[in-house]
Design a protein around this motif. Sequence first.
Motif, PDB file in Angstrom:
ATOM      1  N   ASN A  67      28.931 -21.457  36.635  1.00 34.61           N
ATOM      2  CA  ASN A  67      27.880 -20.468  36.395  1.00 34.61           C
ATOM      3  C   ASN A  67      27.775 -19.914  34.978  1.00 34.61           C
ATOM      4  O   ASN A  67      26.748 -19.346  34.618  1.00 34.61           O
ATOM      5  CB  ASN A  67      28.042 -19.292  37.370  1.00 34.61           C
ATOM      6  CG  ASN A  67      27.714 -19.683  38.781  1.00 34.61           C
ATOM      7  OD1 ASN A  67      26.884 -20.567  39.016  1.00 34.61           O
ATOM      8  ND2 ASN A  67      28.364 -19.072  39.730  1.00 34.61           N
TER       9      ASN A  67
ATOM     10  N   ASP B  13      31.348 -11.963  40.712  1.00 34.94           N
ATOM     11  CA  ASP B  13      30.796 -13.018  41.561  1.00 34.94           C
ATOM     12  C   ASP B  13      31.847 -13.526  42.538  1.00 34.94           C
ATOM     13  O   ASP B  13      32.909 -14.000  42.141  1.00 34.94           O
ATOM     14  CB  ASP B  13      30.322 -14.178  40.670  1.00 34.94           C
ATOM     15  CG  ASP B  13      29.440 -15.174  41.406  1.00 34.94           C
ATOM     16  OD1 ASP B  13      29.230 -15.011  42.631  1.00 34.94           O
ATOM     17  OD2 ASP B  13      28.977 -16.114  40.752  1.00 34.94           O
TER      18      ASP B  13
ATOM     19  N   LYS C  21      24.830 -21.136  32.992  1.00 36.91           N
ATOM     20  CA  LYS C  21      23.576 -20.692  33.620  1.00 36.91           C
ATOM     21  C   LYS C  21      23.272 -19.230  33.311  1.00 36.91           C
ATOM     22  O   LYS C  21      22.115 -18.822  33.282  1.00 36.91           O
ATOM     23  CB  LYS C  21      23.657 -20.859  35.142  1.00 36.91           C
ATOM     24  CG  LYS C  21      23.742 -22.283  35.616  1.00 36.91           C
ATOM     25  CD  LYS C  21      23.883 -22.298  37.137  1.00 36.91           C
ATOM     26  CE  LYS C  21      24.182 -23.676  37.661  1.00 36.91           C
ATOM     27  NZ  LYS C  21      24.431 -23.646  39.118  1.00 36.91           N
TER      28      LYS C  21
ATOM     29  N   THR D  40      21.833 -15.997  40.674  1.00 37.51           N
ATOM     30  CA  THR D  40      22.238 -16.289  39.299  1.00 37.51           C
ATOM     31  C   THR D  40      21.105 -15.977  38.332  1.00 37.51           C
ATOM     32  O   THR D  40      21.332 -15.416  37.252  1.00 37.51           O
ATOM     33  CB  THR D  40      22.688 -17.765  39.166  1.00 37.51           C
ATOM     34  OG1 THR D  40      23.751 -17.999  40.095  1.00 37.51           O
ATOM     35  CG2 THR D  40      23.177 -18.079  37.772  1.00 37.51           C
TER      36      THR D  40
END
Length: 199
Positions: free
Chosen positions: A44, A196, A47, A12
Amino acid sequence: FLIADEVGLGKTKVAQGVIELATARRAGANVLYVASSGHIVGQNLAKLRAGELKPETHGALSELAALVYREDVQGRLIGLTPIKDLRGDHFGSARERALLYRLLKFRHPTMMDQSGMLKFFGGRVNEDTFLTLTTKSSVSLGLSNEFESHLDDELIGKLADPRQRDRHKRDIVGKLRAVLARCALDKLNPALVVVDEIQ
């Protein structure tokens, strides 16, 4: 490029750095973050935020099409879970089908007024409820033009023929949804697409 590693080793963080590089010299650049579930997107997206990018989530590219043609979408980190978009035989949500109905009715009113057409797009949704959804689906001239430019005669022919329509329902709607998704991608023109955990 591809980043593949064990859980917890910084994929990430690397992706965030790539996003920063991809958007640094492109003012108002959009980035798409595509994951297999809403949970992963939610986990995510914050982030991955880099610079001035504003994170937001959407269920499908086809639903995003109406937004990007209605507003000037810039500087967004857009989280998507487009598994349904990637399947050509998926019937999609009632909102997506209502938007497709509106787009087609605008350019092909005679065809769309055929008996059974409302039921075809409405699926299991009550007819009155579906009609209400069609009035909520705003259609810009830009989206209408772009959508029409990507339609092929064979697909319109199948849709216009009641027998073909019944026989190829999921295929027809799946292809129409793919056209709508392509319109969204073309308009967004993302600087980067991060994928992802999609198998």
